[in-house]
Scaffold this motif. Structure first.
Motif, short mmCIF file in Angstrom:
data_model
loop_
_atom_site.label_atom_id
_atom_site.label_comp_id
_atom_site.label_asym_id
_atom_site.label_seq_id
_atom_site.Cartn_x
_atom_site.Cartn_y
_atom_site.Cartn_z
N ALA A 280 0.84 -1.20 0.00
CA ALA A 280 0.00 0.00 0.00
C ALA A 280 0.87 1.25 0.00
O ALA A 280 1.97 1.26 0.55
N ASP A 281 0.35 2.29 -0.62
CA ASP A 281 1.02 3.58 -0.55
C ASP A 281 0.74 4.20 0.81
O ASP A 281 -0.31 3.96 1.41
N LEU A 282 1.68 4.99 1.30
CA LEU A 282 1.49 5.72 2.55
C LEU A 282 1.46 7.21 2.26
O LEU A 282 2.12 7.68 1.34
N TRP A 283 0.68 7.94 3.06
CA TRP A 283 0.71 9.38 2.92
C TRP A 283 0.51 10.05 4.27
O TRP A 283 0.05 9.44 5.22
N GLN A 495 -1.53 11.31 11.80
CA GLN A 495 -2.52 11.32 10.72
C GLN A 495 -2.15 10.37 9.58
O GLN A 495 -2.97 10.08 8.72
N GLY A 496 -0.91 9.90 9.55
CA GLY A 496 -0.44 9.12 8.42
C GLY A 496 -0.88 7.68 8.43
O GLY A 496 -1.18 7.09 9.47
N GLY A 497 -0.90 7.11 7.22
CA GLY A 497 -1.27 5.72 7.09
C GLY A 497 -1.43 5.35 5.64
O GLY A 497 -0.88 6.01 4.75
N GLY A 524 -4.35 7.10 7.84
CA GLY A 524 -4.43 7.53 6.45
C GLY A 524 -5.37 8.71 6.26
O GLY A 524 -6.10 8.80 5.28
N SER A 525 -5.33 9.64 7.20
CA SER A 525 -6.23 10.79 7.20
C SER A 525 -5.98 11.73 6.01
O SER A 525 -4.91 11.77 5.43
N ILE A 526 -7.00 12.50 5.68
CA ILE A 526 -6.91 13.53 4.65
C ILE A 526 -6.08 14.72 5.13
O ILE A 526 -5.60 15.51 4.32
N TYR A 527 -5.86 14.84 6.44
CA TYR A 527 -5.24 16.03 7.01
C TYR A 527 -3.72 15.98 6.83
O TYR A 527 -3.03 15.22 7.50
N ALA A 528 -3.23 16.83 5.93
CA ALA A 528 -1.83 16.81 5.57
C ALA A 528 -1.00 17.85 6.32
O ALA A 528 0.22 17.79 6.32
N TYR A 529 -1.67 18.81 6.97
CA TYR A 529 -0.94 19.92 7.59
C TYR A 529 -1.69 20.41 8.82
O TYR A 529 -1.36 20.04 9.94
N MET A 530 -2.71 21.21 8.62
CA MET A 530 -3.54 21.72 9.71
C MET A 530 -4.96 21.18 9.59
O MET A 530 -5.37 20.74 8.50
N TYR A 531 -5.69 21.24 10.68
CA TYR A 531 -7.10 20.87 10.60
C TYR A 531 -7.86 21.51 11.75
O TYR A 531 -7.27 22.00 12.72
N ASN A 532 -9.16 21.51 11.62
CA ASN A 532 -10.03 22.11 12.62
C ASN A 532 -10.36 21.09 13.70
O ASN A 532 -10.56 19.91 13.41
#
Length: 559
Positions: A280-283, A495-497, A524-532
């Motif tokens: 799987a790819d990780l991000w 947040q990564g996965g 594997g969250s969509i949050y790459a930097y900041m989030y609410n």
């Protein structure tokens, strides 16, 4: 928040019959039966014997896993099995000990605009961002109309970054209006029990069983048990904030390799390793959500940490060289552990090791961890000492009559600490902190650059005006007896996965869907930097729901 009435409500919640459901679960697992026994080594063949089976196997019992289980059952799945690595008393992942807040935008378009701004230059494909916004916006109807929960508006982080485009449509909510106290997790557990979701506690999944050629997933290896998943596997297994090796590789705090944790100690990155083994790819592996400066709560060796809050001003933070490293008040400006610096938002730097040093006024005034009583592992799951003296007795807090003695007890340089405290007290006497400007008003727009965020010179849509974010106050000297406690940045979650698409399907390194494998939540969250604030819980619910529905619609591979 944390009122007597909310605590009473929480006790009522905790008496709900999810424990009865757990007992029924045990019977349900027994009724599944043992299909056979085999070695623990993963096999690619569908024909191997299995120890137990279900149509859908879900790894994790937090909001993501439970949402997936509930959605799958409502979509018609006959058998759904959740694997939880923790014992029942500590089950629930980070959701169990979080604020249980849900961030839900008023509309999809505003959600996309706002989160795209928060991601800044860490871009996420537009189709995935659209799916994210549709998912979190859809949580309102699913939770209230489909499940019958009472969502009441929250005041925190509504929005967390006011003034940014789309922020006026960002809202937060609590189940029954209760912040924390497992207020979402408990009703989720009730609903799952009512629907007949099966749970295996103390069952740590470490391998996916799959075809080595096609990567089609057939099941999961957990200990010596081969668990068949005839429709698919949903990985809702959380992050890696409690795995030292993964933190060494991915934690972005240079010189800060040993952060503490506020969430579940059972988040040890199992999902990362399973994802890597299947290709799987990780991000977003360097995207971390933290609190601020935290102190140990249980013992001198435990990384379980509490939200440190000294109400008196007679304290300073010192680094591994015995010197102050920040204006002590600026920690309150951090957004999920990130502090604005030079127009960007790096994680708050707390060198390893660092200590808070304070005097008798801070010790006598209030309990060091008394500001938050509704969330955190050391509050909800495994409470530690409840008074400052109890912290001393536990060896977490060190007391000494002199700075030299204090330095010796914390194995620090006595001359350096004495010089630092003496210099600070002399500046207090002069009424001016010449090193960091502590006590002075702080002005900043505090948010992103308006022009950069909007991509145009027209900034009339929101403000970029500097305002007073910290008010001035008189400095206070540090006087004996003296106290010291080791501090570090407290991690809420990673947040990564595994990288996933808008349908919560896991993608391989070529961007292709891995058959019958889904992911949900902070893995594997969509949050790459900041989030609410509330974004992680809301995304866990939405991606879990999407994964559960999608997986339930599949035809079994053994049909």
């Amino acid at each position: 928040m944390g009122t007597a009435s909310s605590k009473k409500h929480t006790k009522d919640l905790s008496r709900r019959n999810f424990l009865k459901g757990a007992a029924a679960t045990a019977a349900g697992i027994a009724s599944v039966g043992l299909i056979g026994c085999n070695s623990a080594k993963p096999q690619s063949s569908k024909q191997e014997a299995w120890d137990t089976e279900a149509e859908i196997v879900i790894i994790g019992l937090g909001a993501a896993g439970l949402a997936a289980a509930i959605a799958a059952k409502k979509e018609g799945a006959q058998s759904v099995l959740c694997l939880e690595s923790a014992p029942e008393e500590f089950a629930g992942g980070n959701t169990r000990v979080s604020g249980d807040m849900l961030m839900i935008p008023d509309d999809v378009s505003s959600g996309v605009t706002y989160q795209t701004t928060l991601n800044d230059s860490y871009e996420v494909p537009s189709e995935y961002m659209q799916a994210w916004a549709e998912g979190v916006c859809g949580n309102m109807a699913w939770l209230t109309e489909e499940l019958g929960y009472d969502l009441q508006p929250g005041t925190a982080a509504a929005p967390e970054f006011p003034g940014l485009p789309g922020s006026d449509k960002i809202k937060t909510y609590y189940v029954d209006g209760i912040c924390g106290f497992s207020s979402l997790w408990l009703p989720f557990m009730d609903t799952a029990a009512e629907l007949g979701v099966e749970i295996m506690y103390e069952t740590r999944a470490t391998e996916l069983i799959f075809d080595t050629t096609t990567k089609e997933v057939f099941g999961v290896l957990a200990g010596d048990k081969r668990i068949k998943a005839s429709k698919g596997v949903i990985m809702a297994c959380g992050g890696f904030e409690n795995d030292p090796d993964l933190l060494q590789n991915y934690f972005p705090g240079i010189g800060c390799p040993n952060p503490f944790y506020n969430g579940s100690p059972y988040n040890v990155g199992d999902g990362i390793r399973m994802a890597q083994k299947i290709g799987a790819d990780l991000w977003h592996m360097n995207s971390i959500a933290a609190s601020a400066i935290c102190g140990r709560t249980l013992s001198p060796d435990s990384r379980s940490a509490g939200f440190l809050n000294l109400s008196s001003k007679d304290y300073i933070y010192i680094n591994n060289e015995g010197e102050r490293f920040m204006c002590e008040e600026t920690k309150s400006l951090a957004r999920h552990g990130k502090l604005k610096d030079k127009g960007i938002w790096p994680l708050l730097t707390v060198p390893t090791p660092s200590h808070v040093i304070f005097g008798s006024a801070a010790f006598n005034e209030k309990f060091l961890f008394g500001s938050i009583d509704y969330m955190g592992w050391s509050i909800i799951a495994e409470p530690g000492p409840a008074t400052n003296q109890a912290l001393v007795d536990a060896g977490v807090l060190v007391k000494a009559d002199t700075l030299a003695e204090l330095a010796r007890k914390i194995e620090h340089n006595a001359d350096a600490i004495t010089a630092t405290v003496d210099r600070y007290n002399s500046m207090v006497a002069q009424g001016k902190d010449e090193d960091f400007g502590r006590g002075e008003s702080v002005y900043d727009n505090y948010f992103f650059s308006a022009e950069k965020a909007s991509g145009t010179s027209d900034v009339t849509t929101y403000s970029n005006t500097k305002t007073e974010v910290l008010k001035a106050f008189p400095l206070v000297p540090i006087e004996g007896p003296f106290y010291a406690m080791e501090v570090a940045l407290g991690l809420l979650n990673t947040q990564g996965g595994a990288k996933r698409n808008g349908e919560s399907q896991v993608l391989d390194i070529d961007g292709s869907v891995i058959p019958r494998l889904y992911s949900a939540g902070e893995f594997g969250s969509i949050y790459a930097y900041m989030y609410n604030g509330g974004g992680n819980i809301s995304e866990a619910v939405s991606t879990g729901r999407i994964a559960g529905i999608g997986c339930a619609k599949l035809d079994p591979w053994d049909a």
